[in-house]
Design a protein around this motif. Structure first.
Motif, mmCIF file in Angstrom:
data_model
loop_
_atom_site.group_PDB
_atom_site.id
_atom_site.type_symbol
_atom_site.label_atom_id
_atom_site.label_comp_id
_atom_site.label_asym_id
_atom_site.label_seq_id
_atom_site.Cartn_x
_atom_site.Cartn_y
_atom_site.Cartn_z
ATOM 1 N N VAL A 2 19.262 -7.240 -18.266
ATOM 2 C CA VAL A 2 17.868 -7.690 -18.330
ATOM 3 C C VAL A 2 17.859 -9.191 -18.084
ATOM 4 O O VAL A 2 18.386 -9.958 -18.883
ATOM 5 C CB VAL A 2 17.234 -7.384 -19.705
ATOM 6 N N LYS A 3 17.290 -9.605 -16.954
ATOM 7 C CA LYS A 3 17.232 -11.027 -16.623
ATOM 8 C C LYS A 3 15.865 -11.582 -16.966
ATOM 9 O O LYS A 3 14.858 -11.136 -16.430
ATOM 10 C CB LYS A 3 17.538 -11.255 -15.151
ATOM 11 N N LEU A 4 15.873 -12.547 -17.874
ATOM 12 C CA LEU A 4 14.643 -13.256 -18.217
ATOM 13 C C LEU A 4 14.704 -14.641 -17.588
ATOM 14 O O LEU A 4 15.710 -15.023 -16.998
ATOM 15 C CB LEU A 4 14.501 -13.366 -19.740
ATOM 16 N N LYS A 5 13.658 -15.396 -17.739
ATOM 17 C CA LYS A 5 13.595 -16.722 -17.125
ATOM 18 C C LYS A 5 14.758 -17.616 -17.565
ATOM 19 O O LYS A 5 15.386 -18.275 -16.755
ATOM 20 C CB LYS A 5 12.257 -17.374 -17.459
ATOM 21 N N TYR A 6 15.058 -17.606 -18.863
ATOM 22 C CA TYR A 6 16.093 -18.496 -19.391
ATOM 23 C C TYR A 6 17.292 -17.759 -19.967
ATOM 24 O O TYR A 6 18.207 -18.383 -20.485
ATOM 25 C CB TYR A 6 15.490 -19.399 -20.483
ATOM 26 N N SER A 7 17.318 -16.431 -19.880
ATOM 27 C CA SER A 7 18.397 -15.660 -20.498
ATOM 28 C C SER A 7 18.790 -14.469 -19.637
ATOM 29 O O SER A 7 17.962 -13.893 -18.951
ATOM 30 C CB SER A 7 17.957 -15.128 -21.863
ATOM 31 N N ASP A 8 20.062 -14.124 -19.712
ATOM 32 C CA ASP A 8 20.570 -12.880 -19.134
ATOM 33 C C ASP A 8 20.994 -11.997 -20.297
ATOM 34 O O ASP A 8 22.005 -12.259 -20.948
ATOM 35 C CB ASP A 8 21.751 -13.141 -18.204
ATOM 36 N N LEU A 9 20.216 -10.960 -20.548
ATOM 37 C CA LEU A 9 20.446 -10.096 -21.699
ATOM 38 C C LEU A 9 21.090 -8.783 -21.274
ATOM 39 O O LEU A 9 21.071 -8.412 -20.100
ATOM 40 C CB LEU A 9 19.120 -9.796 -22.406
ATOM 41 N N THR A 10 21.639 -8.092 -22.248
ATOM 42 C CA THR A 10 22.188 -6.762 -22.048
ATOM 43 C C THR A 10 21.576 -5.838 -23.088
ATOM 44 O O THR A 10 21.576 -6.160 -24.276
ATOM 45 C CB THR A 10 23.721 -6.769 -22.216
ATOM 46 N N LEU A 11 21.067 -4.709 -22.640
ATOM 47 C CA LEU A 11 20.575 -3.679 -23.544
ATOM 48 C C LEU A 11 21.557 -2.524 -23.483
ATOM 49 O O LEU A 11 21.718 -1.894 -22.439
ATOM 50 C CB LEU A 11 19.168 -3.213 -23.156
ATOM 51 N N GLU A 12 22.259 -2.297 -24.584
ATOM 52 C CA GLU A 12 23.271 -1.246 -24.644
ATOM 53 C C GLU A 12 22.729 -0.053 -25.413
ATOM 54 O O GLU A 12 22.164 -0.210 -26.491
ATOM 55 C CB GLU A 12 24.535 -1.742 -25.350
ATOM 56 N N SER A 13 22.915 1.130 -24.835
ATOM 57 C CA SER A 13 22.540 2.355 -25.537
ATOM 58 C C SER A 13 23.807 3.113 -25.888
ATOM 59 O O SER A 13 24.787 3.093 -25.148
ATOM 60 C CB SER A 13 21.634 3.222 -24.662
ATOM 61 N N ASN A 14 23.796 3.731 -27.039
ATOM 62 C CA ASN A 14 24.915 4.551 -27.492
ATOM 63 C C ASN A 14 24.318 5.808 -28.097
ATOM 64 O O ASN A 14 23.679 5.748 -29.146
ATOM 65 C CB ASN A 14 25.761 3.780 -28.510
ATOM 66 N N LEU B 239 20.935 -9.726 -30.727
ATOM 67 C CA LEU B 239 19.589 -10.247 -30.974
ATOM 68 C C LEU B 239 18.748 -9.268 -31.780
ATOM 69 O O LEU B 239 17.982 -9.663 -32.656
ATOM 70 C CB LEU B 239 18.871 -10.542 -29.657
ATOM 71 N N ASP B 240 18.887 -7.979 -31.457
ATOM 72 C CA ASP B 240 18.090 -6.958 -32.131
ATOM 73 C C ASP B 240 18.804 -5.623 -32.004
ATOM 74 O O ASP B 240 19.485 -5.357 -31.011
ATOM 75 C CB ASP B 240 16.699 -6.874 -31.494
ATOM 76 N N LYS B 241 18.642 -4.799 -33.017
ATOM 77 C CA LYS B 241 19.275 -3.473 -33.015
ATOM 78 C C LYS B 241 18.264 -2.464 -33.525
ATOM 79 O O LYS B 241 17.570 -2.705 -34.505
ATOM 80 C CB LYS B 241 20.507 -3.480 -33.923
ATOM 81 N N ARG B 242 18.191 -1.326 -32.830
ATOM 82 C CA ARG B 242 17.299 -0.242 -33.230
ATOM 83 C C ARG B 242 18.095 1.054 -33.250
ATOM 84 O O ARG B 242 18.922 1.295 -32.380
ATOM 85 C CB ARG B 242 16.141 -0.073 -32.241
ATOM 86 N N ILE B 243 17.825 1.859 -34.236
ATOM 87 C CA ILE B 243 18.406 3.198 -34.317
ATOM 88 C C ILE B 243 17.236 4.168 -34.319
ATOM 89 O O ILE B 243 16.380 4.118 -35.203
ATOM 90 C CB ILE B 243 19.264 3.372 -35.578
ATOM 91 N N VAL B 244 17.196 5.018 -33.296
ATOM 92 C CA VAL B 244 16.088 5.959 -33.166
ATOM 93 C C VAL B 244 16.621 7.382 -33.093
ATOM 94 O O VAL B 244 17.677 7.639 -32.522
ATOM 95 C CB VAL B 244 15.221 5.639 -31.923
ATOM 96 N N LYS B 245 15.910 8.282 -33.704
ATOM 97 C CA LYS B 245 16.264 9.703 -33.652
ATOM 98 C C LYS B 245 15.875 10.264 -32.295
ATOM 99 O O LYS B 245 14.864 9.890 -31.720
ATOM 100 C CB LYS B 245 15.537 10.484 -34.747
ATOM 101 N N THR B 246 16.703 11.158 -31.780
ATOM 102 C CA THR B 246 16.389 11.791 -30.505
ATOM 103 C C THR B 246 15.317 12.852 -30.714
ATOM 104 O O THR B 246 15.161 13.405 -31.796
ATOM 105 C CB THR B 246 17.635 12.433 -29.877
ATOM 106 N N ASP B 247 14.616 13.120 -29.658
ATOM 107 C CA ASP B 247 13.567 14.120 -29.672
ATOM 108 C C ASP B 247 14.201 15.510 -29.790
ATOM 109 O O ASP B 247 15.161 15.829 -29.089
ATOM 110 C CB ASP B 247 12.753 13.999 -28.384
ATOM 111 N N LYS B 248 13.661 16.347 -30.638
ATOM 112 C CA LYS B 248 14.206 17.700 -30.830
ATOM 113 C C LYS B 248 14.120 18.517 -29.557
ATOM 114 O O LYS B 248 14.994 19.329 -29.276
ATOM 115 C CB LYS B 248 13.497 18.395 -31.978
ATOM 116 N N LYS B 249 13.079 18.315 -28.760
ATOM 117 C CA LYS B 249 12.952 19.040 -27.494
ATOM 118 C C LYS B 249 14.107 18.677 -26.566
ATOM 119 O O LYS B 249 14.643 19.540 -25.876
ATOM 120 C CB LYS B 249 11.637 18.685 -26.804
ATOM 121 N N GLN B 250 14.473 17.391 -26.543
ATOM 122 C CA GLN B 250 15.550 16.948 -25.670
ATOM 123 C C GLN B 250 16.865 17.619 -26.071
ATOM 124 O O GLN B 250 17.617 18.071 -25.219
ATOM 125 C CB GLN B 250 15.691 15.429 -25.731
#
Length: 111
Positions: free
Chosen positions: A45-57, A77-88
């Motif tokens: 993810v390239k922002l104006k002043y930063s080159d970020l990485t979004l990692e999914s596991n 910078l930030d971490k989120r843990i989300v449950k997967t959709d039951k349909k998926q």
């Protein structure tokens, strides 16, 4: 399906995942990365002043959750843990069963 949203430097970064494992990352509503992933992958993810990485596991066999980490030069910078959709999960199990049945029939025919 939208799983998470991050707000960095007045930019909105969104993480989406389809039923078939295609992950998309949107920056201010525009797709900037789209990749297939079975267990997780890195998105740049390239922002104006930063080159970020979004990692999914994707923990599909453990807790059935997706761990998302937004990093800047390996600094979390930030971490989120989300449950997967039951349909998926149901669709992946169904696809696995169909593939297993199909492979079994092919092997029976060849042998």
């Amino acid at each position: 399906m939208k799983y998470a949203e991050f707000n960095i430097e007045s930019n909105k970064i969104e993480f989406l995942n389809s039923f078939f494992g295609v992950e998309s990352v949107l920056l201010n509503g525009k797709i900037i990365s789209k990749k297939f992933s079975f267990s997780g992958i890195k998105h740049k993810v390239k922002l104006k002043y930063s080159d970020l990485t979004l990692e999914s596991n994707y923990k599909q066999f453990d807790k059935k959750e997706i761990i998302l980490e937004l990093k800047n030069n390996e600094e979390l910078l930030d971490k989120r843990i989300v449950k997967t959709d039951k349909k998926q999960r149901f669709y992946w199990m169904l696809i696995g069963m169909i593939l297993g049945f199909g492979i079994n029939k092919i092997l029976d025919f060849l042998l």
